[in-house]
Design a protein around this motif. Structure first.
Motif, short mmCIF file in Angstrom:
data_model
loop_
_atom_site.label_atom_id
_atom_site.label_comp_id
_atom_site.label_asym_id
_atom_site.label_seq_id
_atom_site.Cartn_x
_atom_site.Cartn_y
_atom_site.Cartn_z
N MET A 1 108.96 27.69 56.58
CA MET A 1 110.28 27.97 57.10
C MET A 1 110.15 28.81 58.37
SD MET A 1 113.51 29.92 55.24
CE MET A 1 113.36 28.88 53.80
N TYR A 2 111.01 28.52 59.35
CA TYR A 2 111.02 29.32 60.59
C TYR A 2 111.36 30.78 60.26
CZ TYR A 2 111.13 25.00 63.36
OH TYR A 2 110.83 23.80 63.94
N ARG A 3 110.76 31.69 61.03
CA ARG A 3 110.98 33.12 60.83
C ARG A 3 111.55 33.71 62.12
NH1 ARG A 3 108.15 35.03 56.37
NH2 ARG A 3 108.02 37.14 57.24
N VAL A 4 112.74 34.32 62.03
CA VAL A 4 113.44 34.89 63.17
C VAL A 4 113.57 36.39 62.93
CG1 VAL A 4 115.54 34.89 64.56
CG2 VAL A 4 114.67 32.74 63.59
N LEU A 5 113.01 37.19 63.84
CA LEU A 5 112.94 38.63 63.67
C LEU A 5 113.91 39.34 64.62
CD1 LEU A 5 111.50 41.25 62.62
CD2 LEU A 5 109.84 40.90 64.47
N ILE A 6 114.73 40.25 64.08
CA ILE A 6 115.64 41.07 64.89
C ILE A 6 114.97 42.40 65.20
CG2 ILE A 6 117.89 42.20 64.98
CD1 ILE A 6 118.94 40.19 62.97
N VAL A 7 114.88 42.75 66.49
CA VAL A 7 114.32 44.05 66.87
C VAL A 7 115.24 44.72 67.89
CG1 VAL A 7 111.95 43.24 66.52
CG2 VAL A 7 112.94 43.17 68.81
N GLY A 49 119.64 23.29 59.76
CA GLY A 49 118.56 23.66 58.86
C GLY A 49 118.60 25.12 58.49
N ARG A 50 117.49 25.58 57.92
CA ARG A 50 117.41 26.95 57.43
C ARG A 50 116.34 27.71 58.20
NH1 ARG A 50 116.57 27.41 51.25
NH2 ARG A 50 114.55 26.51 51.78
N PHE A 51 116.55 29.01 58.33
CA PHE A 51 115.49 29.87 58.83
C PHE A 51 115.58 31.21 58.13
CE2 PHE A 51 118.97 30.28 61.96
CZ PHE A 51 119.18 31.66 61.98
N LEU A 52 114.44 31.92 58.09
CA LEU A 52 114.40 33.22 57.45
C LEU A 52 114.67 34.27 58.51
CD1 LEU A 52 113.71 34.66 54.74
CD2 LEU A 52 111.42 35.02 55.68
N LEU A 53 115.75 35.03 58.32
CA LEU A 53 116.12 36.09 59.26
C LEU A 53 115.59 37.42 58.73
CD1 LEU A 53 117.78 36.59 61.88
CD2 LEU A 53 119.71 37.18 60.40
N ILE A 54 114.96 38.20 59.63
CA ILE A 54 114.32 39.45 59.23
C ILE A 54 114.90 40.59 60.05
CG2 ILE A 54 112.12 40.65 58.95
CD1 ILE A 54 110.82 37.78 59.21
N ASP A 55 115.50 41.55 59.37
CA ASP A 55 116.03 42.76 60.03
C ASP A 55 114.93 43.82 60.04
OD1 ASP A 55 117.79 44.49 61.23
OD2 ASP A 55 118.80 45.05 59.37
N SER A 56 114.93 44.67 61.04
CA SER A 56 113.90 45.70 61.15
C SER A 56 114.52 47.03 61.54
CB SER A 56 112.83 45.30 62.17
OG SER A 56 113.38 45.23 63.48
#
Length: 437
Positions: A1-7, A49-56
């Protein structure tokens, strides 16, 4: 799955954006900088589609957490397909913004600038300075007014690398909530399970300030581990109050609860949390942590002390673990999988009524003014928690003592004394009943 990171730097709206994109309020949001410290993940469902969103956590926070947060972001960058660099669209660029931009350039990652808090279209005219960051055109958004989210989703998919996604089966993970008092060792336990410092650990109470979800495979099963803030009697701040509220909700949403217990500090709080989980119908594992700190010559005494203090929980499974030595970590998952399956077993009505005839053969049934209680039949209409419905002539004739007798028999003979279950007494003709958890 795609991984999208918020910084981004602290207090630019990262968690608000995260909540908007996942479609529900999962991250704690407050005006206080530094609320988010650990990585928080959630799957975003879109038409494409779906992607995994990551908060930091906020970078360049100039506090004691700055180094740890940077380590977490560096860790997440290794597997990120896209970085959402969030900048406050209503403020001038801060030195911290420029520091984050330089950090991302050195990482050589795919970066999309997201201008937050742009509540009115006329404010978009002031975004020209953001081009100086060197990552192209910014996407104006407002989490408060849900502005620009569709455009952001389109931009995300346009910037994600083209690759053939593997088909993913819809495997529902076993959701395990890790709860306990502050500094009981919850986050250390999660890190030991994962084999990495996934969440920040500190001697300072209240380090974990949000619910952290991490998926994990073990023994052919998929688990979703939910680390929670330490639950104390009186929260000291609004942020902590919100985090503790999330911890209580994590219990309600869990399939299995790990109650993490410091063997050197056991009291009323552990009993209240255990009762909360059991009242909610959740299987509970007493997880005695920091066992490496218990000397061999003291182990028997400590076990006896725990048995005394947790006397009314004697029927529950307990596992003695150590985040340092990794002792018995595997047992937590085998026990969780076993309890999860046990709570979902459904007994056939014929089998239940064979047991019922045995249970009532050698005991005097309650009666009221010469009218005896009659039990016509027994069935189990629900699971998780298992719910047993007794059809009787008069539900009000069921005494507490007789109900306790039936509860003990069900627990022993059906092999479910380790999990919570419910008894319901329903009048066969009246249609009225009484339910007991």
């Amino acid at each position: 799955m795609y991984r999208v990171l918020i910084v981004g730097r602290p207090n630019v709206g990262k968690s608000s954006l995260f909540n908007r994109l996942v479609g529900k309020r999962t991250a704690v949001v407050a005006d206080t900088p530094g609320v988010t410290r650990d990585l928080k993940e959630h799957v975003v469902e879109t038409e494409k589609g779906r992607f995994l969103l990551i908060d930091s956590g906020g970078m360049w926070s100039s506090d004691v957490w700055e180094h740890k947060i940077k380590e977490k972001v560096e860790q997440a960058l290794k597997t990120a397909d896209l970085v959402l660099f969030t900048v406050d669209g209503r403020s001038e660029l801060a030195t911290a913004d420029l520091e984050v931009a330089e950090f991302l350039r050195r990482a050589h990652k795919n970066v999309l600038v997201v201008a937050t808090k742009v509540d009115d279209p006329k404010h978009e005219h002031y975004l020209g300075d953001l081009y100086a960051l060197g990552f192209g055109e910014p996407i104006p958004t407002s989490s408060a007014h849900a502005r620009g989210l569709e455009e952001l989703i389109e931009a995300i998919w346009a910037r994600l690398p083209v690759r053939q996604e593997e088909s993913e089966g819809e495997v529902v993970p076993i959701r395990i909530a890790i709860v306990g008092r502050p500094n009981a060792g919850k986050s250390s336990l999660l890190n030991a399970i994962l084999g990495e410092e996934r969440v920040i650990v500190s001697d300072q109470p209240g380090t974990t300030r949000d619910v952290i979800d991490v998926e994990f495979d073990y023994g052919g099963n998929r688990f979703l581990l939910v680390d929670t803030a330490g639950i104390r009697k009186r929260p000291e701040t609004l942020v902590e109050e919100i985090a503790i509220s999330r911890a209580h909700n994590a219990i309600l949403e869990a399939d299995v609860v790990l109650l993490v217990i410091d063997p050197f500090e056991v009291g009323e709080r552990e009993l209240k949390l255990a009762n909360e989980a059991l009242d909610a119908g959740k299987p509970l594992i007493l997880t005695i942590t920091k066992w490496d700190l218990v000397a061999k010559e003291e182990a028997r005494r400590v076990r006896a002390d725990l048995k005394l203090k947790l006397a009314h929980l004697e029927h529950l499974p307990r596992v003695f673990v150590s985040a340092v030595t990794k002792q018995n970590l595997h047992k937590l998952f085998s026990e969780a999988a076993r309890l999860y399956a046990l709570a979902r077993e459904r007994r056939e009505t014929a089998e239940l009524n064979r047991f019922l005839s045995l249970w009532t053969a050698n005991v005097a049934l309650p009666n009221f003014k010469g009218k005896p209680l009659k039990i016509f039949f027994l069935t189990q209409p629900e699971v998780a928690p298992p719910t047993f419905v007794f059809f009787v002539n008069y539900p009000e004739f069921v005494t507490r003592a007789f109900e306790g007798y039936l509860r003990n028999k069900i627990g022993e003979d059906l092999g479910i004394k380790e999990i919570p279950f419910k008894l319901v007494f329903r009048g066969r003709r009246e249609g009225k009943g009484r339910e007991e958890g």
